[in-house]
Scaffold this motif. Sequence first.
Motif, PDB file in Angstrom:
ATOM      1  N   LEU A   1       0.960  -1.060  -0.114  1.00  0.00           N
ATOM      2  CA  LEU A   1      -0.256   0.049  -0.054  1.00  0.00           C
ATOM      3  C   LEU A   1       0.996   1.377   0.217  1.00  0.00           C
ATOM      4  CD1 LEU A   1      -3.033  -0.891   2.505  1.00  0.00           C
ATOM      5  CD2 LEU A   1      -2.867  -1.202   0.204  1.00  0.00           C
ATOM      6  N   THR A   2       1.992   1.148   0.475  1.00  0.00           N
ATOM      7  CA  THR A   2       2.939   2.529   0.739  1.00  0.00           C
ATOM      8  C   THR A   2       3.979   2.562  -0.281  1.00  0.00           C
ATOM      9  OG1 THR A   2       3.897   1.396   2.393  1.00  0.00           O
ATOM     10  CG2 THR A   2       2.368   2.727   3.174  1.00  0.00           C
ATOM     11  N   ARG A   3       3.945   1.771  -1.282  1.00  0.00           N
ATOM     12  CA  ARG A   3       5.026   1.662  -2.308  1.00  0.00           C
ATOM     13  C   ARG A   3       4.881   2.973  -3.375  1.00  0.00           C
ATOM     14  NH1 ARG A   3       5.050  -4.722  -3.725  1.00  0.00           N
ATOM     15  NH2 ARG A   3       6.013  -5.611  -1.794  1.00  0.00           N
ATOM     16  N   GLY A   4       3.441   3.233  -3.624  1.00  0.00           N
ATOM     17  CA  GLY A   4       3.270   4.339  -4.256  1.00  0.00           C
ATOM     18  C   GLY A   4       3.233   4.176  -5.779  1.00  0.00           C
ATOM     19  N   LEU A   5       3.126   5.130  -6.639  1.00  0.00           N
ATOM     20  CA  LEU A   5       3.210   4.935  -7.919  1.00  0.00           C
ATOM     21  C   LEU A   5       4.602   4.364  -8.696  1.00  0.00           C
ATOM     22  CD1 LEU A   5       1.136   7.817  -9.306  1.00  0.00           C
ATOM     23  CD2 LEU A   5       0.463   5.754  -9.365  1.00  0.00           C
ATOM     24  N   GLN A   6       5.461   4.857  -7.836  1.00  0.00           N
ATOM     25  CA  GLN A   6       7.004   4.691  -8.142  1.00  0.00           C
ATOM     26  C   GLN A   6       7.893   4.273  -7.228  1.00  0.00           C
ATOM     27  OE1 GLN A   6       7.231   4.649 -11.829  1.00  0.00           O
ATOM     28  NE2 GLN A   6       9.210   3.626 -11.480  1.00  0.00           N
TER      29      GLN A   6
END
Length: 338
Positions: A263-268
């Motif tokens: 969930l906290t890896r983000g878009l990149q």
Amino acid sequence: MIDSQRVTFALPSKGAIAEPTLNFLSDCGLRIDKPNPRQYTGTIPALPDVDLLFQRVTDVVYKVADGTAQLGITGLDVVREHPHDDLVVIHDNLRYGYCKLLVAVPEAWVDVESMLDLTEIALDFRENKRRNLRVATTYTHLARRFLHARGIHHFTLVSAEGAIEAAPTIGYADIIVDLVQTGTTLRENHLKPITDGVIVESQACLIGNRRWLEREPRVQNTTATLLEYVDAALQGREYSQLTVNVCGESAAVIAEKVAANPLTRGLQGPTIAPILGAHATDQLWFTVTIIIQNKQMLSAIEHLRQIGGTQTTVTPVRYVFFEQSPTYARLRADLGFA
């Protein structure tokens, strides 16, 4: 010969989606320049090759279908009511102008809740009252097709303009087929919707003329640019930027902890920067910035707290540009381009 020097973009001049359309385009970074509100023309500074033409929602469909305008915004219900081979629905949901085209009957018909019940009523009218069920609507094509598909064949469509909801009370129709947003107007006129009587779930949509889109590079390029703005703005609504301060041994260690939760890896993946001058014994402080989907926000914030995050701030994301406009990629596929 087709004039390929300008692109005409038809927009609603009045009605429920007229002002929301201007607001939507402005939110997309496509401000409308209309010096005289009484004029039916305008421009979009961000799209210098585009001329705006303001029309009624039905006329937007007609203008795009016959090629007078190459692009347009109108209601999906109007497009479905007036199908045309040269009409292409480029984007079927611009996320405003929501409403439903549905069948509604008098509240006094207490035993009529479904289309099957209405079928029996239509037969009763035919056999006992010696007449057809009268249906008031402006959506004659959609109403006829829907009623026939539900086994109702003994009906007469009554052309109506204005307050269609009043037709059963006045007495020139028995039921109605009309657009409903909140249902308040139905209740005020002592009508109720049929539970399975929704014909079309509608909203504002972007349409184009197939011939222009297939043949003219200028129209294709303008459409691609327009969709870059539209897609980026709509995608931006789904994301937020989280900024959080985290205490840790190093940026690499914090990055590993952040990335441990999908969930906290983000878009990149996270961006991590040291906070200069902030120390806690042998630990260092870092600012972590990630872009996440709004629906995952609380879960992501909880994970950041568990790894030592504090003072999390949230900033709305206005635009998200991916590698290409997904809507334009689909349009090219639909038109048969590689």
